[in-house]
Write an enzyme that holds these catalytic residues in place. Sequence first.
Site, short mmCIF file in Angstrom:
data_model
loop_
_atom_site.label_atom_id
_atom_site.label_comp_id
_atom_site.label_asym_id
_atom_site.label_seq_id
_atom_site.Cartn_x
_atom_site.Cartn_y
_atom_site.Cartn_z
N ASP A 87 13.88 33.85 7.35
CA ASP A 87 12.74 33.48 8.03
C ASP A 87 12.00 32.80 8.18
O ASP A 87 11.02 33.77 7.79
CB ASP A 87 13.23 35.12 9.13
N TYR A 142 7.33 31.47 9.67
CA TYR A 142 6.59 31.94 10.65
C TYR A 142 5.78 30.92 10.89
O TYR A 142 4.07 30.76 10.47
CB TYR A 142 6.04 32.89 9.80
N HIS A 151 2.09 31.40 18.14
CA HIS A 151 2.25 33.19 17.40
C HIS A 151 1.44 33.65 16.54
O HIS A 151 1.10 35.23 16.47
CB HIS A 151 4.00 32.73 17.27
N ARG A 188 -5.53 42.27 13.30
CA ARG A 188 -6.61 42.05 12.67
C ARG A 188 -7.85 41.58 13.65
O ARG A 188 -8.79 41.20 12.56
CB ARG A 188 -6.24 41.17 11.88
N GLU A 197 12.33 36.99 19.71
CA GLU A 197 11.75 36.25 19.57
C GLU A 197 12.73 34.85 19.06
O GLU A 197 13.89 34.65 19.18
CB GLU A 197 11.45 36.33 17.65
N GLU A 215 13.44 30.84 18.28
CA GLU A 215 13.40 30.61 17.32
C GLU A 215 14.35 28.87 17.08
O GLU A 215 14.95 29.24 18.27
CB GLU A 215 13.40 31.43 16.05
N ASP A 231 15.57 36.24 16.72
CA ASP A 231 15.67 36.95 15.71
C ASP A 231 14.86 38.33 16.32
O ASP A 231 13.42 38.46 16.32
CB ASP A 231 14.08 36.44 15.17
N ARG A 270 9.20 46.22 17.12
CA ARG A 270 8.06 46.42 16.14
C ARG A 270 7.25 47.00 15.66
O ARG A 270 6.37 47.61 14.85
CB ARG A 270 7.46 45.68 18.12
N GLN A 325 9.07 47.55 12.63
CA GLN A 325 7.75 47.20 12.15
C GLN A 325 6.86 46.80 11.31
O GLN A 325 6.48 47.03 10.05
CB GLN A 325 7.89 45.21 12.50
N TYR A 367 6.76 47.54 6.75
CA TYR A 367 5.72 45.79 6.69
C TYR A 367 4.56 45.77 5.81
O TYR A 367 4.64 44.75 4.70
CB TYR A 367 5.19 44.44 7.61
N LYS A 417 13.72 43.98 11.22
CA LYS A 417 14.32 42.52 11.08
C LYS A 417 16.41 42.47 11.73
O LYS A 417 16.77 41.76 11.13
CB LYS A 417 14.36 40.98 10.34
N THR A 441 20.57 38.92 14.01
CA THR A 441 19.58 37.70 14.96
C THR A 441 21.31 37.19 15.25
O THR A 441 21.88 36.85 15.01
CB THR A 441 19.31 37.46 13.57
N THR A 475 8.54 32.44 15.41
CA THR A 475 8.96 32.17 16.83
C THR A 475 8.02 30.99 17.43
O THR A 475 6.69 30.78 16.78
CB THR A 475 8.19 33.48 17.59
N GLU A 478 4.12 39.15 22.25
CA GLU A 478 2.85 38.33 22.92
C GLU A 478 2.56 38.21 24.94
O GLU A 478 1.63 38.33 25.08
CB GLU A 478 2.99 36.52 22.63
#
Lengths: 415, 415
Positions: B123, B125, B130, B139, B196, B198, B228, B232, B235, B239, B248, B252, B344, B358
Amino acid sequence: MGLRQSWVGSANEPGCDFPLNNLALGVFDAGHGRRCGVAIGDQIADATALEAAGLLSLGTPLLTHPSWNALMAAGPTIWADFRVQMTDLLRAGAPAQAKVAPHLHAMQGATLHLPFTVSEFTDFYAGRHHATNVGTMFRGADNALPANWLHIPIGYNGRASSVVVSGTPVRRPWGQVKGPDDNVPRFTPSQRFDFELELGAIIAQPSNGPVSVAQANDMIFGYVLLNDWSARDIQAWEYQPLGPFQSKATATTISPWIVMRAALDPFCAAPPDRETPLLPHLADSGDDFHDIALDVTLTPQNGTPETITRTNTRELYYSPAQQLAHHTTSGCPMRVGDLLGSGTISGPTPDSRGSMLELSWGGQTPINVGGTPRAFLEDGDTVTFHGAAVAPDHRIGFGTCDGTILPALPNPYAS
Amino acid sequence: MGLRQSWVGSANEPGCDFPLNNLALGVFDAGHGRRCGVAIGDQIADATALEAAGLLSLGTPLLTHPSWNALMAAGPTIWADFRVQMTDLLRAGAPAQAKVAPHLHAMQGATLHLPFTVSEFTDFYAGRHHATNVGTMFRGADNALPANWLHIPIGYNGRASSVVVSGTPVRRPWGQVKGPDDNVPRFTPSQRFDFELELGAIIAQPSNGPVSVAQANDMIFGYVLLNDWSARDIQAWEYQPLGPFQSKATATTISPWIVMRAALDPFCAAPPDRETPLLPHLADSGDDFHDIALDVTLTPQNGTPETITRTNTRELYYSPAQQLAHHTTSGCPMRVGDLLGSGTISGPTPDSRGSMLELSWGGQTPINVGGTPRAFLEDGDTVTFHGAAVAPDHRIGFGTCDGTILPALPNPYAS
């Protein structure tokens, strides 16, 4: 339990990795194609031929294909029956000795292949000294262990397609890196290529929902030594925020002999002290650890082997069963042939560290190998793992897990 | 290129996902076991039967097993030949119409299975909006994109064992979480379960060393929609530093019809503007992107479907070929049946975001679905993806990719 005597004399010798107590499983080719074989002393018993000849009978034929997956899928009752029958064929005084003897082949000279088909490969990070060392180098001693580390056996999914058998040369990879002095990233052969000393657990029963630690233990068929080759410079640039990817995808080498869990039962070990209690779904269910001595030799090109580290699988903080139980918490289906790497197994002392990254402390303090300094691996280096559970009069050995570093190819993208 | 007329009338209707131009590939069961099928209008042509009857001939039998992997492995020349032959059997005025007609089955009522055997799942990114949205939430806007993001299509290995076909219910997972207000972690059903949106690329030619972007494009057989599913809260806790793992691994979901790359050739799109140049090994090799309109509907239990987002695969920053080329830089072997998720696909506007994370901005601004607020997914919710490349007089559709959330099981570890 003491040494079980075999009519194959070399199996009874001190220091032999493959006494009758072991019955390690491999896939070999002694000139007649790939077969399932059982290691006994310095010989390989052709199990495919023993089954075909009716000397070994497991209900249905399970060894016609050169892979142990069919036996693995057959389940614990068959695994136990297999060990009873093989022991009876190979023990001293076995009535069938004369019939079995023609199906032995010298291990020396036989080519060994992957002993099973790897479904998927997961790599954990279950060694506390390793996680502490790496964390100290990257984040300082005060923040060495990630916040989650004492609560879950963290891990990531690797690439089954990159798993190779001991002896397969490993090509130094190219990759994108960006060092602290680089303004922009560069595409370059890895300059910080490394080994990781791990134990691999082979899953042989499927699951389709969360399993307990005790159930997980019963799903484990056996173990191999595992070298998770790692490009530290590629890893440093790629791993945030999604984890290791190409830095770990060049190759993962496993030893050619599956040591069945049953062979290691006499060497079970207690869990480590828990600094913080584990939540119930990961709680220790018994003595699911093993006392397996490990060492690594590094042989420079045209040089002599030098032992660079010695450690033990007892240094793991999470057992393979705990790793597997965590793997299933989300409902993730496990399949026959899944391979779980333990993560690097380092001991508490500088001479028991399981990677060059740790042995040379990030390259700052190279180690001396045959008179030359080594921070990371050089082209032509051969890295060899040994592992064995050691009893007073015998050992359950894994054989060796080795790979030689080939130089990087010319830039594959040069126009 | 305009609509190709088929003798299957429904294939010529406006809005049909499966005109003759598409020839999407699935595995179906219309009451006689699993077969390889080709979607045409509201019908499925039994390709296994057409091959068995000699109406379709690919040199050697490739469709005897209910999976498209054998055709995939056969290579681009056979893929093209297959499309020519299928077009000739199904076009308006086809001489073979009377012979083919008995091998058609109504799509409605047929059960669809995974169209291919997934070797490994990766997978990526690769959607900039996204990555920016998620990075901003976690962040801050100034550090939204990870440092490596504009230089490599970062990704992680997922679990092939968890890939399921559209329509398979998805059980809300348990997992270990530790929220900002928790002193210690808890084991709990996920409270922030998400989708997600995708695009999945299917690799159909193997590699055993680095490949260029152009070579990578030729290794891609076709595409599916891919959800996917993501927990959250699990995760967020797991992670660091090794990336997503159990968050995850529940499932899927992919759409049941493989849309071959050839069917999408008329909908190729140019790469996005590059803020910083890509290094040569990842440089754009052509118009490797596609113009595929995507939308997502959410249907609450006993509710009506509501469209919650609309976007387009043109929003990807890295093409599937660039993702694949990066995947091979280390020498990582790719195999027939590898599946690459794009990451995503969000657009630039709030109503074009490809995940609940999101759309609800981390749960802070729930969206209105049928009069009730939704921050993340609730039990009983059905999430449905649609995708199609749209021409003036026809569309190349993917069908739907859907899954319904089942409530979590009782605590699987309660004693």
